[in-house]
Structures are given as structure tokens and as C-alpha cells.
Motif scaffolding. Structure first.
Motif, PDB file in Angstrom:
ATOM      1  N   ARG A  94       0.795  -1.198   0.155  1.00 23.19           N
ATOM      2  CA  ARG A  94      -0.131  -0.138  -0.041  1.00 23.19           C
ATOM      3  C   ARG A  94       0.787   1.215  -0.058  1.00 23.19           C
ATOM      4  O   ARG A  94       0.145   2.273   0.167  1.00 23.19           O
ATOM      5  N   TRP A  95       2.109   1.231  -0.147  1.00 23.25           N
ATOM      6  CA  TRP A  95       2.870   2.564  -0.586  1.00 23.25           C
ATOM      7  C   TRP A  95       4.460   2.108  -1.255  1.00 23.25           C
ATOM      8  O   TRP A  95       4.886   0.904  -1.112  1.00 23.25           O
ATOM      9  N   ARG A  96       4.936   3.223  -1.722  1.00 29.47           N
ATOM     10  CA  ARG A  96       6.214   3.031  -2.142  1.00 29.47           C
ATOM     11  C   ARG A  96       7.103   4.383  -1.888  1.00 29.47           C
ATOM     12  O   ARG A  96       6.474   5.270  -1.474  1.00 29.47           O
ATOM     13  N   SER A  97       8.481   3.753  -1.714  1.00 33.81           N
ATOM     14  CA  SER A  97       9.400   4.914  -1.445  1.00 33.81           C
ATOM     15  C   SER A  97      10.505   5.082  -2.552  1.00 33.81           C
ATOM     16  O   SER A  97      10.809   4.166  -2.761  1.00 33.81           O
ATOM     17  N   THR A  98      10.442   6.436  -2.706  1.00 34.86           N
ATOM     18  CA  THR A  98      11.607   6.761  -3.986  1.00 34.86           C
ATOM     19  C   THR A  98      12.698   7.479  -3.114  1.00 34.86           C
ATOM     20  O   THR A  98      12.409   8.448  -2.482  1.00 34.86           O
ATOM     21  N   ILE A  99      14.040   6.757  -3.014  1.00 34.20           N
ATOM     22  CA  ILE A  99      15.001   7.713  -2.264  1.00 34.20           C
ATOM     23  C   ILE A  99      16.131   8.047  -3.059  1.00 34.20           C
ATOM     24  O   ILE A  99      16.654   7.579  -4.159  1.00 34.20           O
ATOM     25  N   ARG A 100      16.441   9.314  -2.954  1.00 40.60           N
ATOM     26  CA  ARG A 100      17.773   9.707  -3.437  1.00 40.60           C
ATOM     27  C   ARG A 100      18.691  10.127  -2.666  1.00 40.60           C
ATOM     28  O   ARG A 100      18.418  10.821  -1.325  1.00 40.60           O
ATOM     29  N   ARG A 101      19.999   9.714  -2.710  1.00 39.55           N
ATOM     30  CA  ARG A 101      21.251  10.142  -1.639  1.00 39.55           C
ATOM     31  C   ARG A 101      22.132  11.277  -2.450  1.00 39.55           C
ATOM     32  O   ARG A 101      22.323  11.089  -3.612  1.00 39.55           O
ATOM     33  N   TRP A 102      22.476  11.997  -1.653  1.00 37.92           N
ATOM     34  CA  TRP A 102      23.451  12.800  -2.092  1.00 37.92           C
ATOM     35  C   TRP A 102      24.889  12.251  -1.069  1.00 37.92           C
ATOM     36  O   TRP A 102      24.751  12.172  -0.071  1.00 37.92           O
ATOM     37  N   THR A 162       2.085   1.390  11.013  1.00 38.64           N
ATOM     38  CA  THR A 162       3.009   0.465  10.081  1.00 38.64           C
ATOM     39  C   THR A 162       4.097   1.440   9.293  1.00 38.64           C
ATOM     40  O   THR A 162       5.182   1.128   9.551  1.00 38.64           O
ATOM     41  N   TRP A 163       3.542   2.517   8.583  1.00 39.31           N
ATOM     42  CA  TRP A 163       4.517   3.478   7.891  1.00 39.31           C
ATOM     43  C   TRP A 163       5.692   3.939   8.867  1.00 39.31           C
ATOM     44  O   TRP A 163       6.767   3.930   8.551  1.00 39.31           O
ATOM     45  N   TRP A 164       4.877   4.713   9.880  1.00 37.72           N
ATOM     46  CA  TRP A 164       5.866   5.216  10.745  1.00 37.72           C
ATOM     47  C   TRP A 164       6.973   4.271  11.384  1.00 37.72           C
ATOM     48  O   TRP A 164       8.319   4.864  11.460  1.00 37.72           O
ATOM     49  N   SER A 165       6.748   3.185  11.720  1.00 35.63           N
ATOM     50  CA  SER A 165       7.531   2.329  12.259  1.00 35.63           C
ATOM     51  C   SER A 165       8.615   1.726  11.259  1.00 35.63           C
ATOM     52  O   SER A 165       9.701   1.619  11.709  1.00 35.63           O
ATOM     53  N   SER A 166       8.328   2.016  10.108  1.00 37.43           N
ATOM     54  CA  SER A 166       9.364   1.658   8.899  1.00 37.43           C
ATOM     55  C   SER A 166      10.218   2.796   8.597  1.00 37.43           C
ATOM     56  O   SER A 166      11.597   2.509   8.221  1.00 37.43           O
ATOM     57  N   VAL A 167       9.792   4.157   8.956  1.00 34.87           N
ATOM     58  CA  VAL A 167      10.845   5.053   8.825  1.00 34.87           C
ATOM     59  C   VAL A 167      11.542   5.718  10.026  1.00 34.87           C
ATOM     60  O   VAL A 167      12.296   6.531   9.915  1.00 34.87           O
ATOM     61  N   SER A 168      11.066   5.134  11.245  1.00 32.89           N
ATOM     62  CA  SER A 168      11.602   5.870  12.619  1.00 32.89           C
ATOM     63  C   SER A 168      11.653   4.840  13.491  1.00 32.89           C
ATOM     64  O   SER A 168      11.136   3.843  13.735  1.00 32.89           O
ATOM     65  N   ARG A 169      13.060   5.072  14.140  1.00 31.62           N
ATOM     66  CA  ARG A 169      13.111   4.279  15.504  1.00 31.62           C
ATOM     67  C   ARG A 169      12.574   5.344  16.508  1.00 31.62           C
ATOM     68  O   ARG A 169      12.930   6.488  16.640  1.00 31.62           O
ATOM     69  N   GLY A 170      11.830   4.845  17.423  1.00 29.16           N
ATOM     70  CA  GLY A 170      11.379   5.529  18.485  1.00 29.16           C
ATOM     71  C   GLY A 170      10.173   6.597  18.129  1.00 29.16           C
ATOM     72  O   GLY A 170       9.512   6.286  17.111  1.00 29.16           O
ATOM     73  N   GLU A 171       9.837   7.225  18.950  1.00 31.71           N
ATOM     74  CA  GLU A 171       8.585   8.063  18.844  1.00 31.71           C
ATOM     75  C   GLU A 171       8.713   9.353  18.210  1.00 31.71           C
ATOM     76  O   GLU A 171       9.555  10.053  18.678  1.00 31.71           O
ATOM     77  N   PRO A 172       8.120   9.670  16.960  1.00 35.37           N
ATOM     78  CA  PRO A 172       8.214  10.879  16.497  1.00 35.37           C
ATOM     79  C   PRO A 172       7.754  12.033  17.451  1.00 35.37           C
ATOM     80  O   PRO A 172       6.669  11.931  18.039  1.00 35.37           O
ATOM     81  N   LYS A 173       8.513  13.150  17.214  1.00 42.20           N
ATOM     82  CA  LYS A 173       8.219  14.288  18.196  1.00 42.20           C
ATOM     83  C   LYS A 173       7.617  15.413  17.004  1.00 42.20           C
ATOM     84  O   LYS A 173       8.561  15.783  16.103  1.00 42.20           O
ATOM     85  N   SER A 174       6.570  16.152  17.242  1.00 42.21           N
ATOM     86  CA  SER A 174       6.092  17.229  16.571  1.00 42.21           C
ATOM     87  C   SER A 174       7.137  18.440  16.430  1.00 42.21           C
ATOM     88  O   SER A 174       7.775  18.700  17.588  1.00 42.21           O
ATOM     89  N   ALA A 175       7.385  18.590  15.229  1.00 47.12           N
ATOM     90  CA  ALA A 175       8.313  19.907  15.147  1.00 47.12           C
ATOM     91  C   ALA A 175       8.018  20.785  13.932  1.00 47.12           C
ATOM     92  O   ALA A 175       7.283  20.249  13.084  1.00 47.12           O
ATOM     93  N   THR A 176       8.385  21.946  13.910  1.00 48.76           N
ATOM     94  CA  THR A 176       8.579  23.051  12.738  1.00 48.76           C
ATOM     95  C   THR A 176       9.905  23.340  12.386  1.00 48.76           C
ATOM     96  O   THR A 176      10.557  23.786  13.233  1.00 48.76           O
ATOM     97  N   ILE A 177      10.121  22.926  11.153  1.00 51.47           N
ATOM     98  CA  ILE A 177      11.388  23.474  10.600  1.00 51.47           C
ATOM     99  C   ILE A 177      11.209  24.138   9.369  1.00 51.47           C
ATOM    100  O   ILE A 177      10.537  23.638   8.389  1.00 51.47           O
ATOM    101  N   ALA A 178      11.760  25.160   9.101  1.00 56.92           N
ATOM    102  CA  ALA A 178      11.800  26.109   7.968  1.00 56.92           C
ATOM    103  C   ALA A 178      10.307  26.232   7.588  1.00 56.92           C
ATOM    104  O   ALA A 178       9.926  26.426   6.436  1.00 56.92           O
ATOM    105  N   GLY A 179       9.456  26.563   8.723  1.00 62.08           N
ATOM    106  CA  GLY A 179       7.991  26.836   8.366  1.00 62.08           C
ATOM    107  C   GLY A 179       7.297  25.534   8.165  1.00 62.08           C
ATOM    108  O   GLY A 179       6.070  25.882   7.868  1.00 62.08           O
ATOM    109  N   VAL A 180       7.869  24.614   7.954  1.00 62.79           N
ATOM    110  CA  VAL A 180       7.223  23.086   7.846  1.00 62.79           C
ATOM    111  C   VAL A 180       6.796  22.369   9.006  1.00 62.79           C
ATOM    112  O   VAL A 180       7.767  22.282   9.845  1.00 62.79           O
ATOM    113  N   GLN A 181       5.426  22.100   9.432  1.00 57.43           N
ATOM    114  CA  GLN A 181       5.116  21.275  10.218  1.00 57.43           C
ATOM    115  C   GLN A 181       5.351  19.892  10.037  1.00 57.43           C
ATOM    116  O   GLN A 181       4.941  19.267   8.760  1.00 57.43           O
TER     117      GLN A 181
END
Length: 160
Positions: A66-74, A97-116
Motif C-alpha cells: 500500500r505504499w512506495r518509497s523513492t529515495i535519492r542520496r547525496w 506501520t509506515w511510521w515504524s518503518s521510517v523511524s526508531r522511537g517516537e516521532p516528536k512534533s516539530a516545525t522546521i523552515a516553516g514546515v510542520q
């Protein structure tokens, strides 16, 4: 189906089962490449952060239920991945399920460069930070970068 070559190495195919030809042509006419010199496109999202010390690495696509990931590395001068941008699309974004695949631990709300979004744990032993946000349903953007560069990189992403 309509198919054309934009330039060597880049082609476009528009296919619509049971669509009138006129609709297919209108869809094809609406497809645009990112403006030249404004960055690279990763799965349709323009990424522009100028850093002469980084060179583009490979693009990888990963499929999951039910989802795909396209990853670019620099890649930095030492040959290590320095920045990773992942464009995640699908019905399961951002389920538990998706969150557990991209993160270890609990995600914390944050705003970076005006993006929530969510600041994700990358582990205490790494100097990088991971930030994820969902600009629209079924789309998430995940940036992994050195903490000092995260704001600049997030700001350089043209999300819908």
C-alpha cells in the motif's frame, strides 16, 4: 497510451484505460519538468539545495504493501551518504506501520523552515536528524541530514 522522449534518459508514458483520447492529451499537456537549474526531481518533488561538496548518488525505489518509497542520496567527499530525501506515496502513509518503518522511537512534533512535521529519532550515535512531513494525503517527505543542514534542505524542497 501516449509516450514521448523528453531528453536522452528521460521518457514519459501516460496511460489511461477507458479514457477518451482528448482526456489523455489534456493530462499529457499538464505534465511539466522541473525548471532547469532549480534542482533535481525525486518522484515529482523538486529538491534544490546547493552544496558543491555533495554529488548525487543513486535513486532507489522500494515497494511495500500500500505504499512506495523513492529515495535519492547525496554523497559527501568522504564517500558516505550525507543527505537522503525519500518521497513516500500511498494509502498507508502515515499509518503506524509506515511510521515504524521510517523511524526508531517516537516521532516528536516539530516545525522546521516553516514546515510542520515530525522529528524522528535517528539514534544518539549519529550526527544526523530525520524530519518527515505530509504535505497532502498519501504523500510524505522524509529528509535525513546533518542537524546543521536540516533547515536549509527542508526549505529547498518544493512540496505541493
Amino acid at each position: 497510451m501516449l509516450l514521448w522522449l523528453v531528453k536522452p534518459g528521460i521518457g514519459v508514458r501516460v496511460r489511461g484505460d477507458h479514457l477518451p483520447e482528448g482526456d489523455l492529451v489534456r493530462i499529457a499537456e499538464g505534465i511539466q519538468s522541473p525548471p532547469e537549474g532549480q534542482g533535481e526531481s525525486v518522484d515529482g518533488i523538486v529538491i534544490s539545495f546547493n552544496d558543491p561538496n555533495l554529488r548525487s548518488g543513486p535513486v532507489e525505489t522500494v515497494m511495500a504493501p500500500r505504499w512506495r518509497s523513492t529515495i535519492r542520496r547525496w554523497i559527501g567527499p568522504d564517500g558516505e551518504d550525507t543527505v537522503t530525501v525519500s518521497i513516500q506515496r500511498g494509502a498507508a502513509v502515515p499509518s503506524a506501520t509506515w511510521w515504524s518503518s521510517v523511524s526508531r522511537g517516537e516521532p516528536k512534533s516539530a516545525t522546521i523552515a516553516g514546515v510542520q512535521g515530525k522529528l524522528l529519532d535517528t539514534g544518539a550515535s549519529t550526527p544526523t536528524r530525520k524530519f518527515a512531513w505530509t504535505p497532502e494525503f498519501g504523500l510524505a517527505i522524509v529528509v535525513t541530514a546533518p542537524a546543521r543542514d536540516l533547515r536549509r534542505i527542508v526549505k529547498g524542497i518544493a512540496a505541493p
